[in-house]
Design a protein around this motif. Structure first.
Motif, mmCIF file in Angstrom:
data_model
loop_
_atom_site.group_PDB
_atom_site.id
_atom_site.type_symbol
_atom_site.label_atom_id
_atom_site.label_comp_id
_atom_site.label_asym_id
_atom_site.label_seq_id
_atom_site.Cartn_x
_atom_site.Cartn_y
_atom_site.Cartn_z
ATOM 1 N N LYS A 51 -2.291 -53.944 -24.692
ATOM 2 C CA LYS A 51 -3.660 -53.721 -24.229
ATOM 3 C C LYS A 51 -3.731 -53.504 -22.721
ATOM 4 O O LYS A 51 -4.787 -53.173 -22.187
ATOM 5 C CB LYS A 51 -4.546 -54.913 -24.597
ATOM 6 C CG LYS A 51 -4.809 -55.049 -26.085
ATOM 7 C CD LYS A 51 -5.769 -56.175 -26.362
ATOM 8 C CE LYS A 51 -6.025 -56.325 -27.843
ATOM 9 N NZ LYS A 51 -6.841 -57.507 -28.141
ATOM 10 N N GLY A 52 -2.610 -53.725 -22.029
ATOM 11 C CA GLY A 52 -2.573 -53.529 -20.584
ATOM 12 C C GLY A 52 -3.169 -54.672 -19.792
ATOM 13 O O GLY A 52 -3.582 -54.479 -18.647
ATOM 14 N N THR A 53 -3.229 -55.886 -20.392
ATOM 15 C CA THR A 53 -3.784 -57.034 -19.676
ATOM 16 C C THR A 53 -2.657 -57.859 -19.086
ATOM 17 O O THR A 53 -1.596 -58.013 -19.686
ATOM 18 C CB THR A 53 -4.626 -57.925 -20.608
ATOM 19 O OG1 THR A 53 -3.819 -58.359 -21.710
ATOM 20 C CG2 THR A 53 -5.831 -57.176 -21.136
ATOM 21 N N THR A 54 -2.906 -58.387 -17.886
ATOM 22 C CA THR A 54 -1.925 -59.257 -17.260
ATOM 23 C C THR A 54 -2.278 -60.701 -17.599
ATOM 24 O O THR A 54 -3.436 -61.031 -17.857
ATOM 25 C CB THR A 54 -1.944 -59.080 -15.734
ATOM 26 O OG1 THR A 54 -3.259 -59.320 -15.266
ATOM 27 C CG2 THR A 54 -1.531 -57.678 -15.344
ATOM 28 N N GLY A 55 -1.284 -61.562 -17.583
ATOM 29 C CA GLY A 55 -1.496 -62.968 -17.892
ATOM 30 C C GLY A 55 -1.956 -63.729 -16.672
ATOM 31 O O GLY A 55 -2.004 -63.196 -15.566
ATOM 32 N N GLY A 56 -2.298 -64.992 -16.883
ATOM 33 C CA GLY A 56 -2.688 -65.839 -15.770
ATOM 34 C C GLY A 56 -3.881 -66.706 -16.118
ATOM 35 O O GLY A 56 -4.252 -66.855 -17.283
ATOM 36 N N VAL A 57 -4.478 -67.276 -15.093
ATOM 37 C CA VAL A 57 -5.632 -68.143 -15.267
ATOM 38 C C VAL A 57 -6.874 -67.355 -14.874
ATOM 39 O O VAL A 57 -6.973 -66.844 -13.759
ATOM 40 C CB VAL A 57 -5.512 -69.414 -14.400
ATOM 41 C CG1 VAL A 57 -6.696 -70.322 -14.607
ATOM 42 C CG2 VAL A 57 -4.223 -70.148 -14.717
ATOM 43 N N VAL A 58 -7.822 -67.237 -15.814
ATOM 44 C CA VAL A 58 -9.048 -66.481 -15.547
ATOM 45 C C VAL A 58 -10.262 -67.385 -15.759
ATOM 46 O O VAL A 58 -10.201 -68.356 -16.514
ATOM 47 C CB VAL A 58 -9.163 -65.232 -16.460
ATOM 48 C CG1 VAL A 58 -8.071 -64.242 -16.165
ATOM 49 C CG2 VAL A 58 -9.156 -65.619 -17.920
ATOM 50 N N ASP A 59 -11.344 -67.061 -15.071
ATOM 51 C CA ASP A 59 -12.605 -67.774 -15.272
ATOM 52 C C ASP A 59 -13.344 -67.120 -16.426
ATOM 53 O O ASP A 59 -13.490 -65.899 -16.459
ATOM 54 C CB ASP A 59 -13.474 -67.713 -14.018
ATOM 55 C CG ASP A 59 -12.924 -68.565 -12.896
ATOM 56 O OD1 ASP A 59 -12.201 -69.532 -13.193
ATOM 57 O OD2 ASP A 59 -13.223 -68.261 -11.728
ATOM 58 N N LYS A 60 -13.826 -67.949 -17.355
ATOM 59 C CA LYS A 60 -14.546 -67.429 -18.510
ATOM 60 C C LYS A 60 -15.835 -68.226 -18.695
ATOM 61 O O LYS A 60 -15.826 -69.451 -18.604
ATOM 62 C CB LYS A 60 -13.675 -67.540 -19.770
ATOM 63 C CG LYS A 60 -14.306 -66.928 -20.995
ATOM 64 C CD LYS A 60 -13.403 -66.981 -22.198
ATOM 65 C CE LYS A 60 -14.098 -66.332 -23.383
ATOM 66 N NZ LYS A 60 -13.387 -66.527 -24.621
ATOM 67 N N THR A 61 -16.918 -67.524 -18.946
ATOM 68 C CA THR A 61 -18.198 -68.183 -19.191
ATOM 69 C C THR A 61 -18.293 -68.522 -20.667
ATOM 70 O O THR A 61 -18.218 -67.654 -21.516
ATOM 71 C CB THR A 61 -19.367 -67.260 -18.794
ATOM 72 O OG1 THR A 61 -19.189 -66.849 -17.453
ATOM 73 C CG2 THR A 61 -20.688 -67.974 -18.931
ATOM 74 N N MET A 62 -18.467 -69.802 -20.957
ATOM 75 C CA MET A 62 -18.536 -70.273 -22.335
ATOM 76 C C MET A 62 -19.988 -70.502 -22.748
ATOM 77 O O MET A 62 -20.857 -70.689 -21.903
ATOM 78 C CB MET A 62 -17.749 -71.584 -22.478
ATOM 79 C CG MET A 62 -16.279 -71.447 -22.152
ATOM 80 S SD MET A 62 -15.411 -70.277 -23.205
ATOM 81 C CE MET A 62 -15.219 -71.249 -24.671
ATOM 82 N N PRO A 63 -20.251 -70.507 -24.063
ATOM 83 C CA PRO A 63 -21.627 -70.722 -24.541
ATOM 84 C C PRO A 63 -22.128 -72.135 -24.257
ATOM 85 O O PRO A 63 -21.350 -73.071 -24.125
ATOM 86 C CB PRO A 63 -21.523 -70.498 -26.049
ATOM 87 C CG PRO A 63 -20.253 -69.775 -26.268
ATOM 88 C CD PRO A 63 -19.340 -70.169 -25.158
ATOM 89 N N ILE A 64 -23.449 -72.260 -24.177
ATOM 90 C CA ILE A 64 -24.111 -73.546 -23.979
ATOM 91 C C ILE A 64 -25.220 -73.639 -25.018
ATOM 92 O O ILE A 64 -25.780 -72.617 -25.427
ATOM 93 C CB ILE A 64 -24.654 -73.652 -22.534
ATOM 94 C CG1 ILE A 64 -25.203 -75.037 -22.246
ATOM 95 C CG2 ILE A 64 -25.687 -72.600 -22.241
ATOM 96 C CD1 ILE A 64 -25.521 -75.275 -20.781
ATOM 97 N N HIS A 65 -25.512 -74.841 -25.476
ATOM 98 C CA HIS A 65 -26.551 -75.022 -26.492
ATOM 99 C C HIS A 65 -27.912 -74.758 -25.871
ATOM 100 O O HIS A 65 -28.176 -75.161 -24.738
ATOM 101 C CB HIS A 65 -26.498 -76.438 -27.078
ATOM 102 C CG HIS A 65 -27.186 -76.554 -28.397
ATOM 103 N ND1 HIS A 65 -28.530 -76.786 -28.504
ATOM 104 C CD2 HIS A 65 -26.716 -76.431 -29.662
ATOM 105 C CE1 HIS A 65 -28.863 -76.826 -29.784
ATOM 106 N NE2 HIS A 65 -27.771 -76.612 -30.507
ATOM 107 N N GLN A 66 -28.773 -74.068 -26.614
ATOM 108 C CA GLN A 66 -30.072 -73.677 -26.067
ATOM 109 C C GLN A 66 -30.993 -74.862 -25.791
ATOM 110 O O GLN A 66 -31.931 -74.747 -24.995
ATOM 111 C CB GLN A 66 -30.758 -72.665 -26.966
ATOM 112 C CG GLN A 66 -31.239 -73.207 -28.281
ATOM 113 C CD GLN A 66 -31.934 -72.136 -29.107
ATOM 114 O OE1 GLN A 66 -32.041 -70.996 -28.692
ATOM 115 N NE2 GLN A 66 -32.399 -72.509 -30.276
ATOM 116 N N SER A 67 -30.720 -76.014 -26.394
ATOM 117 C CA SER A 67 -31.540 -77.190 -26.129
ATOM 118 C C SER A 67 -31.272 -77.758 -24.739
ATOM 119 O O SER A 67 -32.050 -78.557 -24.228
ATOM 120 C CB SER A 67 -31.296 -78.270 -27.178
ATOM 121 O OG SER A 67 -29.986 -78.787 -27.056
#
Length: 105
Positions: A51-67
């Motif tokens: 896929k042409g992606t490099t490895g490493g540590v990336v920041d990812k936005t995770m879901p949060i409960h709507q409440s």
């Protein structure tokens, strides 16, 4: 009809990111939403040459409960609850509970 939709300005009520404001990027399912800049975690990613992606540590936005979030009312500058009102022409619209004013989306 969902009380919190994609594109809404929300403020986080509980958790690590309490008090942060952001825009709803997407809805994951009926209960979870992704908010820009909120609940960001470090994710270790393997490289994938296909896929042409490099490895490493990336920041990812995770879901949060709507409440754990509330819609942001720009007029008052505070979090607000959402209610529904039926207009004269039969349309159902979202309104702020504190003022009864319609939410512009």
């Amino acid at each position: 009809m969902n009380k919190i939709r994609k594109g809404d300005q929300v403020i986080v009520l509980t958790g690590r990111d309490k008090g942060k404001r952001g825009t709803v990027a997407s809805r994951v399912d009926a209960d979870h939403i992704v908010v820009d800049g909120v609940n960001v975690v470090k994710k270790h990613v393997k490289p994938n040459p296909m896929k042409g992606t490099t490895g490493g540590v990336v920041d990812k936005t995770m879901p949060i409960h709507q409440s754990n979030v509330a819609i942001y009312n720009g007029a008052t500058g505070k979090a607000d609850r959402v209610g529904f009102k039926l207009l004269d022409d039969g349309k159902k619209v979202r309104v702020y509970k504190s003022s009864g004013e319609e939410i512009k989306a």
